[in-house]
Design an enzyme around this catalytic site. Structure first.
Site, PDB file in Angstrom:
ATOM      1  N   HIS A 224       0.974  -1.302   0.084  1.00 59.86           N
ATOM      2  CA  HIS A 224       0.177   0.081  -0.004  1.00 59.86           C
ATOM      3  C   HIS A 224       0.953   1.340   0.108  1.00 59.86           C
ATOM      4  O   HIS A 224       0.368   2.336   0.050  1.00 59.86           O
ATOM      5  CB  HIS A 224      -0.881  -0.168   1.354  1.00 59.86           C
ATOM      6  CG  HIS A 224      -2.346   0.913   1.201  1.00 59.86           C
ATOM      7  ND1 HIS A 224      -2.110   2.079   2.020  1.00 59.86           N
ATOM      8  CD2 HIS A 224      -3.402   1.048   0.163  1.00 59.86           C
ATOM      9  CE1 HIS A 224      -3.465   2.686   1.546  1.00 59.86           C
ATOM     10  NE2 HIS A 224      -3.966   2.030   0.560  1.00 59.86           N
ATOM     11  N   LYS A 226       3.219   4.605  -1.207  1.00 61.36           N
ATOM     12  CA  LYS A 226       3.334   5.173  -2.600  1.00 61.36           C
ATOM     13  C   LYS A 226       4.581   6.161  -2.344  1.00 61.36           C
ATOM     14  O   LYS A 226       4.669   6.811  -1.332  1.00 61.36           O
ATOM     15  CB  LYS A 226       2.142   6.346  -2.445  1.00 61.36           C
ATOM     16  CG  LYS A 226       0.774   5.696  -2.797  1.00 61.36           C
ATOM     17  CD  LYS A 226      -0.107   5.173  -1.660  1.00 61.36           C
ATOM     18  CE  LYS A 226      -1.367   4.649  -1.991  1.00 61.36           C
ATOM     19  NZ  LYS A 226      -2.120   4.099  -0.727  1.00 61.36           N
ATOM     20  N   ASP A 231      17.076   9.962  -8.500  1.00 63.26           N
ATOM     21  CA  ASP A 231      18.678  10.233  -8.161  1.00 63.26           C
ATOM     22  C   ASP A 231      18.890  10.414  -6.758  1.00 63.26           C
ATOM     23  O   ASP A 231      20.013  11.180  -6.270  1.00 63.26           O
ATOM     24  CB  ASP A 231      18.689  11.727  -8.780  1.00 63.26           C
ATOM     25  CG  ASP A 231      18.699  11.808 -10.414  1.00 63.26           C
ATOM     26  OD1 ASP A 231      18.713  10.528 -10.982  1.00 63.26           O
ATOM     27  OD2 ASP A 231      18.586  12.753 -10.975  1.00 63.26           O
ATOM     28  N   HIS A 405      -9.289  11.464   0.433  1.00 57.40           N
ATOM     29  CA  HIS A 405      -8.180  10.213   0.637  1.00 57.40           C
ATOM     30  C   HIS A 405      -7.009  10.549   1.271  1.00 57.40           C
ATOM     31  O   HIS A 405      -6.321   9.623   1.570  1.00 57.40           O
ATOM     32  CB  HIS A 405      -7.891   9.885  -0.927  1.00 57.40           C
ATOM     33  CG  HIS A 405      -7.379   8.400  -0.992  1.00 57.40           C
ATOM     34  ND1 HIS A 405      -6.230   8.410  -1.501  1.00 57.40           N
ATOM     35  CD2 HIS A 405      -7.815   7.316  -0.363  1.00 57.40           C
ATOM     36  CE1 HIS A 405      -5.929   7.109  -1.333  1.00 57.40           C
ATOM     37  NE2 HIS A 405      -6.869   6.438  -0.815  1.00 57.40           N
ATOM     38  N   LYS A 407      -4.274  11.242   4.176  1.00 54.81           N
ATOM     39  CA  LYS A 407      -4.174  10.571   5.450  1.00 54.81           C
ATOM     40  C   LYS A 407      -3.045  11.397   5.877  1.00 54.81           C
ATOM     41  O   LYS A 407      -2.061  11.529   5.676  1.00 54.81           O
ATOM     42  CB  LYS A 407      -3.526   9.314   5.192  1.00 54.81           C
ATOM     43  CG  LYS A 407      -4.516   8.359   4.489  1.00 54.81           C
ATOM     44  CD  LYS A 407      -3.802   8.101   3.234  1.00 54.81           C
ATOM     45  CE  LYS A 407      -4.322   7.001   2.254  1.00 54.81           C
ATOM     46  NZ  LYS A 407      -5.572   6.526   2.350  1.00 54.81           N
ATOM     47  N   ASP A 412      -0.572  20.533  17.284  1.00 60.48           N
ATOM     48  CA  ASP A 412      -0.271  21.689  17.685  1.00 60.48           C
ATOM     49  C   ASP A 412       0.356  22.403  16.655  1.00 60.48           C
ATOM     50  O   ASP A 412       1.243  23.414  16.790  1.00 60.48           O
ATOM     51  CB  ASP A 412       0.669  21.727  19.088  1.00 60.48           C
ATOM     52  CG  ASP A 412      -0.080  21.090  20.148  1.00 60.48           C
ATOM     53  OD1 ASP A 412      -1.350  21.094  20.240  1.00 60.48           O
ATOM     54  OD2 ASP A 412       0.644  20.587  21.106  1.00 60.48           O
TER      55      ASP A 412
END
Length: 487
Positions: A224, A226, A231, A405, A407, A412
C-alpha cells in the site's frame, strides 16, 4: 452403501471438528485484543462455513515462506547499512520541538536512527499539478528512478507519467517500478507493462495474486506504499495513487479523489530508499541499497536545519506495531490542537481512547472524513464510533466535495504525520505502509491551511441530530462494528 455414507458423514464431521479446534487454538494462542478474538470465535461458530473460509484467507498467514526468509535476511544486512549511515553525523537532527520529542525518541530507539535534517519540503494538494511536477522531475532525472504504488490505473495523465518513464529509460536512466498485484490489476492487463519492459524499465508485480499463492499467505496483505525516488535526493510520498482523478472510480458516485503528497529534496531520500530496497528484495531477491548521503548534498539544504523528518515503515518483516505506537504517541503529545484526516476510520480501542482522552483534557480535536464513501462496510463500521467521540467533545467533519483520501495528523501545528496509513485495522496491522513524521512549524502551518480548507468544505456532525437517528440504523452500525476487527 449406508456404511459408506456414514463414513463420509463422520469424516466430514471429524474434519470440521479439527478445523474449528485448530482455529480456536490459533485465535487463543496469539495475544490479540479481546474484541478481535471474540469476533473471530463468534464468526466461526455463528457462520461456520463463512467463518472458516474467512480465516483460511485472512486469518494468520502473512507472507510466503520465501518472502519470510528474505525479510529476515535483509534486516540483518540493512542493520549494517544503518550503522554506516550513522557515520554520516552531519545529516542528523539533535534537538526536536517539545511536542515532537517523544515520537522522535520512539523512532530513534525502535528504528536505530535519529531524525534527518536539512530537507526542503513542499506539500502538494492537487493531483494533476503533482503529476505535472513529477513528470518534470522524471525528465530531469540523471541516474535512477524508483517507484512503488498500490494503484496505477492507465488513462489520462497517468499515461503521461508512463511515457516520461519510458523515454527516461531509453536515454539510459535506471528505472524500477513496483506495483501491487491487486490494486494495479488493470495496469498489469494493459499494454503498458510490455512497453515499459521493452524500454528497459524493471516492472515488478508485488504480492502477486494467483491460486497457488493464496494457499500460502494472506490474501489481504497489500503493498500500500506510495513512494517515488529520483537520483537519491528527490522523494515523494503521501496518499496519491498513480491515477487520473477525473477518470478514477467516477461510476461509484463519490466524486473526485482528494489527496496529499509531500515532495522532498534532501538526505531523507536515503532512509526512504532503504524501505524501497527492502520491498524490492522481498519481491525479487535482489539488493539495491541506496547511496549514503554526501556532504555536498547536505550543503544544498543547510538553511533548513530546523526541519527534522523520520520515516516509519510497517508491514510483515518491519518493526512490529510501530505505526500504531507512533499514532498513539503523537495523539498523547497534543496540548492544544489535534486535526486528523482519514478516508477510512475504524480505529483500535487504544486509538479511540487516545482521541477521546485528548478532547477530554482540553485539546481541540477535529476529525475530517468523507461524506461519500467507496466502501459501504467501512462507512457503516466507522459510524459506531461517532457517539463516543461526540460525547468526548471531538468535532467530526464530513467532507462533501469528493472522496477525501488524504491521510494526515497535525499536532499543535508543529508535528505532522503524512503518508499512506488509514485509521483502520488493515493499515495498522497488515499492509506495507509508510508515514513521514515531520517536525517543522512551517510545514505544520501549510498542512493546517489545507486541513482548514477541508473543514470549510465539510458538514459538522451535530450531536443532537446524531443521537436522534433511528433504532434500526444503530442496529446496522452495531452489526458492522462486530465485523470491524476483521475489516
Amino acid at each position: 452403501m449406508d456404511i459408506f455414507y456414514k463414513l463420509i458423514k463422520w469424516l466430514v464431521f471429524f474434519t470440521y471438528f479439527l478445523l474449528i479446534a485448530n482455529i480456536n487454538f490459533q485465535v487463543l494462542i496469539k495475544r490479540r485484543s479481546v474484541p478481535v478474538s471474540m469476533s473471530w470465535i463468534l464468526t466461526i461458530y455463528i457462520f461456520p462455513l463463512i467463518g472458516i473460509s474467512i480465516w483460511f484467507f485472512f486469518g494468520e498467514l502473512y507472507l510466503g515462506n520465501r518472502e519470510k526468509k528474505i525479510a529476515n535476511r535483509i534486516w540483518s544486512m540493512s542493520n549494517k547499512w544503518i550503522k554506516d549511515l550513522k557515520s554520516c553525523e552531519y545529516i542528523f537532527q539533535i534537538k526536536n520541538s517539545e511536542v515532537a520529542r517523544s515520537l522522535f525518541q520512539l523512532c530513534k530507539h525502535r528504528q536505530g536512527i535519529s531524525g534527518i535534517k536539512s530537507n526542503r519540503l513542499k506539500l502538494l494538494t492537487n493531483t494533476k499539478k503533482t503529476m505535472e511536477i513529477l513528470i518534470r522531475d522524471i525528465y530531469l532525472a540523471r541516474h535512477n528512478i524508483e517507484m512503488v504504488f498500490y494503484i496505477w490505473k492507465p488513462g489520462g495523465i497517468a499515461d503521461d507519467v508512463a511515457i516520461a518513464l519510458i523515454e527516461s529509460a531509453k536515454r539510459g536512466i535506471r528505472c524500477r517500478l513496483m506495483l501491487d498485484s491487486a490494486g494495479s490489476i488493470e495496469f498489469f492487463r494493459s499494454p503498458w507493462v510490455e512497453l515499459m519492459r521493452k524500454s528497459g524499465i524493471q516492472v515488478v508485480e508485488a504480492l502477486k495474486l494467483n491460486l497457488i499463492r493464496i494457499l500460502f499467505r494472506r490474501l489481504d496483505v497489500r503493498q500500500h506504499r506510495k513512494i517515488i525516488l529520483i537520483d537519491d535526493y528527490i522523494s515523494y510520498s503521501g496518499s496519491m495513487n498513480l491515477i487520473d482523478p477525473i477518470l478514477f472510480k467516477q461510476s461509484s458516485g463519490v466524486g473526485k479523489w482528494i489527496d496529499l503528497m509531500t515532495r522532498i529534496e534532501g538526505p531523507i531520500a536515503t532512509t526512504i530508499g532503504i524501505v524501497y530496497s527492502c520491498d524490492w528484495e522481498i519481491e525479487t531477491g535482489l539488493k539495491i541499497l541506496p547511496k549514503l548521503p554526501s556532504r555536498n548534498v547536505l550543503n544544498n539544504y543547510s538553511r533548513n536545519n530546523d526541519t527534522s523528518i523520520q520515516v516509519i515503515a510497517s508491514g510483515p518483516g518491519f518493526p512490529e506495531n510501530m505505526i500504531h505506537q507512533a499514532l498513539l504517541t503523537a495523539i498523547y503529545s497534543a496540548r492544544n490542537e489535534l486535526i486528523i484526516t482519514t478516508p477510512y476510520f475504524v480505529p483500535s480501542d487504544d486509538l479511540l481512547h487516545a482521541i477521546c482522552t485528548a478532547a477530554q483534557r482540553g485539546v481541540q480535536v477535529s476529525i475530517i472524513i468523507p461524506l461519500y464513501h467507496d466502501s459501504i462496510l467501512v462507512k457503516w463500521a466507522s459510524r459506531v464510533f461517532f457517539s463516543e467521540l461526540l460525547a468526548a467533545g471531538v468535532k467530526i467533519y464530513q467532507f462533501k466535495k469528493g472522496l477525501l483520501h488524504s491521510k494526515s495528523i497535525l499536532v499543535d501545528r508543529q508535528l505532522s504525520l503524512v503518508g499512506t496509513v488509514n485509521l483502520d485495522m488493515r493499515s495498522l496491522w497488515l499492509n506495507f505502509e509508510i508515514t513521514l513524521v515531520i517536525d517543522d512549524i512551517n510545514f505544520g502551518h501549510n498542512l493546517a491551511f489545507i486541513q482548514n480548507q477541508y473543514i470549510c468544505d465539510s458538514f459538522l456532525l451535530d450531536k443532537k441530530k446524531w443521537d436522534m437517528r433511528s433504532y434500526w440504523t444503530q442496529v446496522i452500525e452495531k452489526i458492522f462494528y462486530f465485523l470491524s476487527p476483521l475489516l
